[in-house]
Design a protein around this motif. Structure first.
Motif, PDB file in Angstrom:
ATOM      1  N   TYR A   1      51.598  16.890  -1.420  1.00 59.36           N
ATOM      2  CA  TYR A   1      51.993  17.514  -2.238  1.00 59.36           C
ATOM      3  C   TYR A   1      51.553  18.328  -2.975  1.00 59.36           C
ATOM      4  O   TYR A   1      51.154  18.984  -3.912  1.00 59.36           O
ATOM      5  CB  TYR A   1      53.688  18.107  -2.100  1.00 59.36           C
ATOM      6  CG  TYR A   1      54.332  19.233  -3.023  1.00 59.36           C
ATOM      7  CD1 TYR A   1      54.165  20.326  -2.304  1.00 59.36           C
ATOM      8  CD2 TYR A   1      54.329  18.988  -4.331  1.00 59.36           C
ATOM      9  CE1 TYR A   1      54.590  21.715  -3.195  1.00 59.36           C
ATOM     10  CE2 TYR A   1      55.440  20.037  -4.715  1.00 59.36           C
ATOM     11  CZ  TYR A   1      55.544  21.494  -4.719  1.00 59.36           C
ATOM     12  OH  TYR A   1      55.947  22.000  -5.267  1.00 59.36           O
ATOM     13  N   GLU A   2      51.620  16.910  -4.112  1.00 62.80           N
ATOM     14  CA  GLU A   2      51.144  17.351  -5.281  1.00 62.80           C
ATOM     15  C   GLU A   2      49.236  18.371  -5.506  1.00 62.80           C
ATOM     16  O   GLU A   2      49.637  18.145  -6.066  1.00 62.80           O
ATOM     17  CB  GLU A   2      50.832  16.463  -6.074  1.00 62.80           C
ATOM     18  CG  GLU A   2      52.468  15.663  -6.189  1.00 62.80           C
ATOM     19  CD  GLU A   2      53.029  16.973  -7.762  1.00 62.80           C
ATOM     20  OE1 GLU A   2      52.475  18.289  -8.140  1.00 62.80           O
ATOM     21  OE2 GLU A   2      54.323  17.802  -7.172  1.00 62.80           O
ATOM     22  N   GLU A   3      48.705  17.490  -4.437  1.00 59.02           N
ATOM     23  CA  GLU A   3      47.736  18.120  -4.030  1.00 59.02           C
ATOM     24  C   GLU A   3      47.277  19.606  -4.088  1.00 59.02           C
ATOM     25  O   GLU A   3      46.408  20.008  -4.685  1.00 59.02           O
ATOM     26  CB  GLU A   3      46.284  16.656  -2.940  1.00 59.02           C
ATOM     27  CG  GLU A   3      46.904  15.808  -3.538  1.00 59.02           C
ATOM     28  CD  GLU A   3      45.534  15.526  -4.696  1.00 59.02           C
ATOM     29  OE1 GLU A   3      45.742  15.410  -5.497  1.00 59.02           O
ATOM     30  OE2 GLU A   3      44.437  15.316  -4.587  1.00 59.02           O
ATOM     31  N   GLY A   4      48.078  19.773  -3.418  1.00 58.37           N
ATOM     32  CA  GLY A   4      47.956  21.142  -3.087  1.00 58.37           C
ATOM     33  C   GLY A   4      48.687  22.280  -4.026  1.00 58.37           C
ATOM     34  O   GLY A   4      47.853  23.102  -4.155  1.00 58.37           O
ATOM     35  N   VAL A   5      49.794  21.893  -5.232  1.00 55.48           N
ATOM     36  CA  VAL A   5      49.980  22.144  -6.280  1.00 55.48           C
ATOM     37  C   VAL A   5      48.586  22.051  -7.655  1.00 55.48           C
ATOM     38  O   VAL A   5      48.032  23.085  -8.141  1.00 55.48           O
ATOM     39  CB  VAL A   5      51.148  21.227  -7.542  1.00 55.48           C
ATOM     40  CG1 VAL A   5      50.829  21.815  -8.530  1.00 55.48           C
ATOM     41  CG2 VAL A   5      51.868  21.529  -6.717  1.00 55.48           C
ATOM     42  N   ARG A   6      47.846  21.039  -7.086  1.00 53.20           N
ATOM     43  CA  ARG A   6      46.252  20.359  -7.864  1.00 53.20           C
ATOM     44  C   ARG A   6      45.403  21.901  -7.583  1.00 53.20           C
ATOM     45  O   ARG A   6      44.966  22.461  -8.132  1.00 53.20           O
ATOM     46  CB  ARG A   6      45.874  18.898  -7.449  1.00 53.20           C
ATOM     47  CG  ARG A   6      44.479  19.462  -8.618  1.00 53.20           C
ATOM     48  CD  ARG A   6      44.171  17.393  -8.510  1.00 53.20           C
ATOM     49  NE  ARG A   6      43.571  17.322  -7.795  1.00 53.20           N
ATOM     50  CZ  ARG A   6      42.486  16.555  -7.533  1.00 53.20           C
ATOM     51  NH1 ARG A   6      41.836  17.450  -8.114  1.00 53.20           N
ATOM     52  NH2 ARG A   6      42.102  16.414  -6.264  1.00 53.20           N
ATOM     53  N   ALA A   7      45.204  22.339  -5.513  1.00 48.60           N
ATOM     54  CA  ALA A   7      44.844  22.916  -5.619  1.00 48.60           C
ATOM     55  C   ALA A   7      44.921  24.324  -5.875  1.00 48.60           C
ATOM     56  O   ALA A   7      43.764  24.708  -6.993  1.00 48.60           O
ATOM     57  CB  ALA A   7      44.125  22.824  -4.340  1.00 48.60           C
ATOM     58  N   LEU A   8      46.275  25.189  -6.016  1.00 46.18           N
ATOM     59  CA  LEU A   8      46.450  25.952  -6.693  1.00 46.18           C
ATOM     60  C   LEU A   8      46.806  26.752  -8.152  1.00 46.18           C
ATOM     61  O   LEU A   8      45.550  27.628  -8.460  1.00 46.18           O
ATOM     62  CB  LEU A   8      47.847  26.525  -6.038  1.00 46.18           C
ATOM     63  CG  LEU A   8      48.669  26.609  -4.966  1.00 46.18           C
ATOM     64  CD1 LEU A   8      49.202  27.057  -4.698  1.00 46.18           C
ATOM     65  CD2 LEU A   8      47.678  27.965  -4.159  1.00 46.18           C
ATOM     66  N   THR A   9      46.493  25.568  -8.721  1.00 50.61           N
ATOM     67  CA  THR A   9      46.197  25.243 -10.268  1.00 50.61           C
ATOM     68  C   THR A   9      44.451  25.797 -10.675  1.00 50.61           C
ATOM     69  O   THR A   9      44.121  26.336 -11.249  1.00 50.61           O
ATOM     70  CB  THR A   9      46.231  24.360 -11.077  1.00 50.61           C
ATOM     71  OG1 THR A   9      47.910  23.621 -10.357  1.00 50.61           O
ATOM     72  CG2 THR A   9      46.523  23.790 -12.361  1.00 50.61           C
TER      73      THR A   9
ATOM     74  N   LEU B   1      41.589  25.254   2.692  1.00 53.63           N
ATOM     75  CA  LEU B   1      43.202  25.969   1.604  1.00 53.63           C
ATOM     76  C   LEU B   1      43.917  25.562   2.590  1.00 53.63           C
ATOM     77  O   LEU B   1      45.510  25.425   2.683  1.00 53.63           O
ATOM     78  CB  LEU B   1      43.192  26.514   1.095  1.00 53.63           C
ATOM     79  CG  LEU B   1      43.689  27.321   0.143  1.00 53.63           C
ATOM     80  CD1 LEU B   1      44.399  26.131  -0.970  1.00 53.63           C
ATOM     81  CD2 LEU B   1      43.825  28.619  -0.099  1.00 53.63           C
ATOM     82  N   ALA B   2      44.104  26.474   3.580  1.00 51.57           N
ATOM     83  CA  ALA B   2      45.061  25.915   5.345  1.00 51.57           C
ATOM     84  C   ALA B   2      45.573  25.128   5.115  1.00 51.57           C
ATOM     85  O   ALA B   2      46.730  24.761   5.867  1.00 51.57           O
ATOM     86  CB  ALA B   2      44.292  26.842   6.533  1.00 51.57           C
ATOM     87  N   LYS B   3      44.462  24.154   5.228  1.00 51.94           N
ATOM     88  CA  LYS B   3      44.908  22.567   5.786  1.00 51.94           C
ATOM     89  C   LYS B   3      45.493  22.194   4.626  1.00 51.94           C
ATOM     90  O   LYS B   3      46.422  21.535   5.246  1.00 51.94           O
ATOM     91  CB  LYS B   3      43.997  21.961   6.080  1.00 51.94           C
ATOM     92  CG  LYS B   3      43.070  21.391   7.766  1.00 51.94           C
ATOM     93  CD  LYS B   3      41.762  20.627   7.605  1.00 51.94           C
ATOM     94  CE  LYS B   3      41.560  21.250   8.688  1.00 51.94           C
ATOM     95  NZ  LYS B   3      40.081  20.976   9.089  1.00 51.94           N
ATOM     96  N   ILE B   4      45.282  22.518   3.666  1.00 51.54           N
ATOM     97  CA  ILE B   4      45.859  21.770   2.137  1.00 51.54           C
ATOM     98  C   ILE B   4      48.034  21.952   2.118  1.00 51.54           C
ATOM     99  O   ILE B   4      48.366  22.019   1.845  1.00 51.54           O
ATOM    100  CB  ILE B   4      45.321  21.546   0.389  1.00 51.54           C
ATOM    101  CG1 ILE B   4      43.744  21.421   0.746  1.00 51.54           C
ATOM    102  CG2 ILE B   4      45.991  21.646  -0.667  1.00 51.54           C
ATOM    103  CD1 ILE B   4      43.107  21.815  -0.396  1.00 51.54           C
ATOM    104  N   LEU B   5      47.458  23.499   2.358  1.00 50.34           N
ATOM    105  CA  LEU B   5      48.856  23.787   2.611  1.00 50.34           C
ATOM    106  C   LEU B   5      49.893  23.770   3.953  1.00 50.34           C
ATOM    107  O   LEU B   5      50.849  24.713   4.123  1.00 50.34           O
ATOM    108  CB  LEU B   5      48.877  25.521   1.898  1.00 50.34           C
ATOM    109  CG  LEU B   5      48.283  25.928   0.738  1.00 50.34           C
ATOM    110  CD1 LEU B   5      48.486  27.843   0.804  1.00 50.34           C
ATOM    111  CD2 LEU B   5      48.723  25.384  -0.724  1.00 50.34           C
TER     112      LEU B   5
ATOM    113  N   ALA C   1      55.340  30.236  -7.319  1.00 52.20           N
ATOM    114  CA  ALA C   1      56.754  30.363  -7.392  1.00 52.20           C
ATOM    115  C   ALA C   1      56.223  31.276  -6.115  1.00 52.20           C
ATOM    116  O   ALA C   1      57.630  31.724  -5.293  1.00 52.20           O
ATOM    117  CB  ALA C   1      57.001  31.039  -7.960  1.00 52.20           C
ATOM    118  N   VAL C   2      54.845  32.594  -5.664  1.00 53.36           N
ATOM    119  CA  VAL C   2      55.503  33.563  -4.804  1.00 53.36           C
ATOM    120  C   VAL C   2      54.510  32.585  -3.365  1.00 53.36           C
ATOM    121  O   VAL C   2      55.052  32.864  -2.109  1.00 53.36           O
ATOM    122  CB  VAL C   2      53.767  34.158  -5.135  1.00 53.36           C
ATOM    123  CG1 VAL C   2      52.859  34.584  -4.002  1.00 53.36           C
ATOM    124  CG2 VAL C   2      54.262  35.515  -6.109  1.00 53.36           C
ATOM    125  N   VAL C   3      54.067  31.422  -3.381  1.00 51.50           N
ATOM    126  CA  VAL C   3      53.206  30.619  -2.307  1.00 51.50           C
ATOM    127  C   VAL C   3      54.693  29.742  -2.021  1.00 51.50           C
ATOM    128  O   VAL C   3      54.434  29.438  -0.734  1.00 51.50           O
ATOM    129  CB  VAL C   3      52.286  29.694  -2.758  1.00 51.50           C
ATOM    130  CG1 VAL C   3      52.180  29.078  -1.801  1.00 51.50           C
ATOM    131  CG2 VAL C   3      50.582  30.753  -3.063  1.00 51.50           C
TER     132      VAL C   3
END
Lengths: 401, 443
Positions: free
Chosen positions: B247-255, B203-207, B144-146
């Protein structure tokens, strides 16, 4: 040949006697009030050293900096370096021989966290977790010291001054003057709470000094409200200069300025960062003026936790980097020189392919300043003040001693 | 070839181009033919707006600038009024612990009003990204923050563009690693959590592409949008794990970051430092850490664990109240705050600033410090003590200080302090001394 004590003393008296005597005299008077002042100003957030002091003579400068390259209006210092156009007052200090620039300098920290970098800058070690500041350790060497010998112009004491020895902090207030009887009773309340007691005690002492310096109570006046505004350093700098420059004022002082973390829309000769530099420039000019005659005996170091990336980032700013610029100013400085073992801005010369390489250690600057102002010797500096730093040689060439 | 051809090109003209001298013919004639007969301009140059056009546009541009300034003023105005309401909520709320959890997490995921534009965000940020998750799961709060405009704009990710993405190839902007770095350093793993510059970049690239819709594009309650054309293509490796694009890979990384053991340690340490002591017992930290690990970041379970911890129930106060906590506690002590004028709330916010803490004005993404020494500097202490006196003087009815102290802090007041309160010269001084007492400054 065995040298007896008598031979040594005779030798001193005859040949190098005068110089040695002066050396002793300096040490002896290191604790005397009203002597040389050491002021450290920390620019928090990571000042872009290549924006403040562009290396316009470096053949790679224009291409490496791209949109951030400064063209017109920079104040030339020598064949390689110039000052940002906004630093008009700095240029004047330079002209008067009261400003030296040290470039491609950094603390020993090589990661890119603001907070760890500031810790390393302030704790004087090579590690981020030291919880005691090097200026506090330096304060410990002053004979007959009191908490008023070291002053932070801040609401709370920053790490660089935290530690075993008591120090003070001060900011101009805005509330009306409080009844002294009430304050005495609060002191009594804090009898069993040494932390609160000494904080309040120091605040009251410093306030008395500040009012004395200003010649009037500083409370409740509209002007002092402005002094606390976040974006204008000038009124605070002026008030701080008057307090620090006072006869019998602190030997050691710390100032801070936030807002140097220019990730986006940084600008070059004009723009966001130039405006902030302009305000700093005006503030330090006012500060020096307010210090009065004490400025002539002052070494003021303006430093930051790290430089920034050489190339512009994706949002017309710069990201956290390594080497940057530092300033030494005041009457105790042999000004008009840029000290830099310049590593070049060509791509192959950059640290990790992105940052200005640091070829100097901030601790060498700090050591030189402590030798010049407090008369500390190299051995104490390398063992106590900056532990395990024998390989970091003091930078003495920019100080008049 | 005569020298004249070269002179014609270089002295009279702008300089020769390859082969130009050979094709020139009679040099003098070549020059005469040019007089009054210039080559056509590049079409875009010729079509650039003329001065009349610029003058026509000026009023509109000025109007837009004024509107932009007006909008920024409104943001600041709204910020002040909404922060005032947040204050008031704190003054009257019967669920103080819940509110403290909100403040803790809002500080953990700090955003700050570092410029006028940022004034738009703190209020909705806290309501939308922090408050709903304080007893939920860490990963949900992190997401939610990101995804919130407050964070995406504060740490520049909204503008970050993959250099090799479609948009990155077209325009002269690119990667900004600010948010990625602070997620790793401050929000999840912690600075010693075991990551390097390579992970920050990954992570910057992922986001990249995690950004915001604007204006009419915003539908429903969420302005967040993933923009595939700004997303850096190709795989990335974060902490040794490979991520594909999207996008889903970003969620996976944050998870993965949210359930990393370093995150549990980092969060447990901060949580214990906030609710137990500046230097919390090792056992308390370890317990919180294992609760975080065992429940996969259940923040409700974390809060329950600190309630269970005996170290949090010691009578001796171990924490200095931060300025906002201090001011809030003082207002609560008088039962005030239900009805407050805007001007009074502004005044309180200003007082907090003078004590060193402006709401949502932390000096850096690290948020406010959480140790006594950050708040008990000489100047800040004097500010508190003087503020206490000014507040006591302004109370319409002065309560009896000893009775007030017993009512608010009960047996936590020391005999020494109670004696001094009892001897106060007048009621105002008595109340001010209570608010200044070590027992009230600390918690």
């Amino acid at each position: 040949m065995r040298i007896s004590r008598r031979t040594l003393l005779n030798g001193l008296a005859a040949g190098s006697g005068l110089a040695a005597m002066q050396g002793w005299a300096r040490l002896a008077f290191a604790g005397a009030p009203g002597d040389a002042r050491l002021i450290v100003m920390i620019l928090r957030g990571g000042l872009d050293g290549l924006a403040a002091v562009p290396a316009i003579g470096d053949p790679a400068y224009a291409s490496a900096r791209g949109a951030l390259a400064i063209g017109e209006g920079a104040h030339r210092l020598d064949d390689t370096f110039a000052l940002n156009p906004a630093l008009k007052g700095f240029a004047e200090f330079w002209r008067k021989g009261e400003l030296a620039v040290i470039h491609a300098i950094a603390s020993p920290y090589r990661e890119r966290s603001h907070f760890d970098a500031q810790n390393v800058l302030e704790n004087g070690t090579a590690r981020a977790n030291g919880a005691e500041g090097w200026l506090n350790r330096a304060l410990g060497t002053i004979a007959g010291k009191s908490a008023r010998d070291a002053l932070a112009i801040a609401q709370s004491v920053p790490l660089i001054l935290q530690g075993e020895h008591q120090v003070s902090s001060w900011m101009p207030g805005v509330l009306p003057e409080t009844d002294p009887d009430y304050l005495n009773r609060v002191m009594a309340l804090y009898e069993n709470d040494p932390a609160l007691r000494s904080a309040l005690d120091d605040a009251l002492q410093i306030r008395a000094m500040a009012e004395d310096a200003a010649g009037a109570p500083l409370k409740g006046s509209g002007g002092m409200q402005a002094a606390r505004g976040p974006y204008n350093l000038v009124p605070l700098a002026k008030a701080a200069g008057a307090l620090i420059g006072k006869e019998g004022g602190p030997r050691i002082a710390v100032l801070e300025a936030n807002g140097w973390d220019t990730h986006a829309g940084q600008g070059a000769g004009e723009g966001q960062l130039a405006r902030r530099l302009g305000n700093l420039d005006e503030a330090l000019t006012a500060f020096a003026g307010a210090m009065g005659p004490a400025w002539a005996k002052t070494a003021m170091l303006v430093v930051t936790e790290f430089g920034r990336t050489v190339a512009v980032n994706g949002t017309n700013g710069t990201d956290h980097g390594t080497g940057g610029a530092a300033f030494a100013m005041g009457g105790a400085i042999k000004g008009g020189q840029v000290v830099a073992d310049w590593p070049s801005l060509s791509r192959g010369a950059l640290h990790e392919g992105r940052d200005l390489k640091a070829t100097a250690d901030l601790r060498s600057l700090f050591k030189g300043a402590l030798m010049a102002t407090l008369g500390l010797d190299a051995d104490v500096l390398s063992r106590t003040i900056f532990p395990d730093s024998a390989d970091v040689k003091p930078l003495t060439s920019i100080f008049r001693v | 070839m005569s020298a004249q051809a070269y002179i014609a090109l270089n002295r009279f003209g702008l300089g020769a181009r390859p082969g130009e001298a050979d094709a020139l013919g009679d040099p003098a004639r070549f020059l005469r033919d040019q007089v009054g007969n210039g080559a056509p301009l590049l079409p875009e140059f010729a079509a650039a707006p003329g001065s009349a056009q610029i003058m026509r546009e000026l009023p509109e541009r000025n109007r837009m600038r004024d509107m932009a300034e007006e909008l920024l003023k409104q943001f600041r105005e709204r910020f002040r009024s909404e922060m005032g309401l947040r204050f008031q909520h704190g003054f009257t709320s019967p669920t103080g612990f819940h509110e403290r959890l909100v403040w803790f997490w809002a500080n953990h995921f700090t955003i700050s009003v570092t410029n006028l534009r940022m004034f738009a965000w703190p209020s909705s940020y806290e309501r939308e990204a922090i408050r709903p998750h304080v007893s939920g799961r860490f990963i949900d709060m992190l997401l939610a923050v990101v995804r919130h405009p407050g964070m995406l704009l504060y740490l520049d990710n909204a503008q970050s563009i993959g250099p090799n993405s479609l948009a990155g190839k077209r325009i002269d902007r690119g990667l900004n690693e600010n948010l990625a770095r602070e997620i790793l350093e401050l929000h999840t793993l912690g600075v010693e959590g075991g990551y390097g510059q390579g992970d920050v970049l990954a992570l910057a690239k992922i986001l990249t592409g995690w950004s915001l819709k604007r204006g009419d594009e915003v539908v429903g309650e969420d302005a967040f949008n993933f923009f595939p054309n700004r997303h850096e293509p190709g795989g990335k490796t974060l902490l040794g794990v490979d991520y594909a694009e999207g996008y889903e890979e970003g969620v996976r990384a944050l998870t993965a970051l949210a359930s990393h053991p370093s995150t549990a340690r980092h969060v447990a340490r901060k949580f214990a430092r906030h609710f137990i002591a500046d230097d919390p017992p090792v056992a308390s930290v370890a317990r919180l850490e294992s609760v975080f690990n065992d429940t996969n970041g259940d923040l409700g379970a974390l809060a329950a664990a600190v309630i269970e911890d005996e170290a949090a129930w010691q009578a001796e106060p171990r924490k200095m109240r931060a300025p906002v906590e201090y001011v809030t506690a003082a207002m609560r002590a008088f039962g005030g705050g239900a009805k407050m004028e805007r001007k009074a709330l502004d005044g309180l916010m200003n007082s907090c600033r003078l004590m060193g803490q402006f709401p949502y004005g932390a000096p850096s993404p690290k948020g406010w410090p959480d140790e006594a020494k950050a708040w008990a500097g000489p100047d800040a202490m004097l500010e508190r003590v003087e503020w206490a006196h000014a507040l006591a003087a302004r109370l319409p009815q002065k309560p009896d200080a000893s009775a007030l102290a017993r009512d608010i802090l009960g047996p936590l007041m020391s005999e020494h302090s109670m004696t001094i309160l009892a001897r106060a010269a007048d009621p105002v001084q008595g109340v001010a001394l209570f608010l200044s007492s070590p027992e009230f400054q600390r918690r």
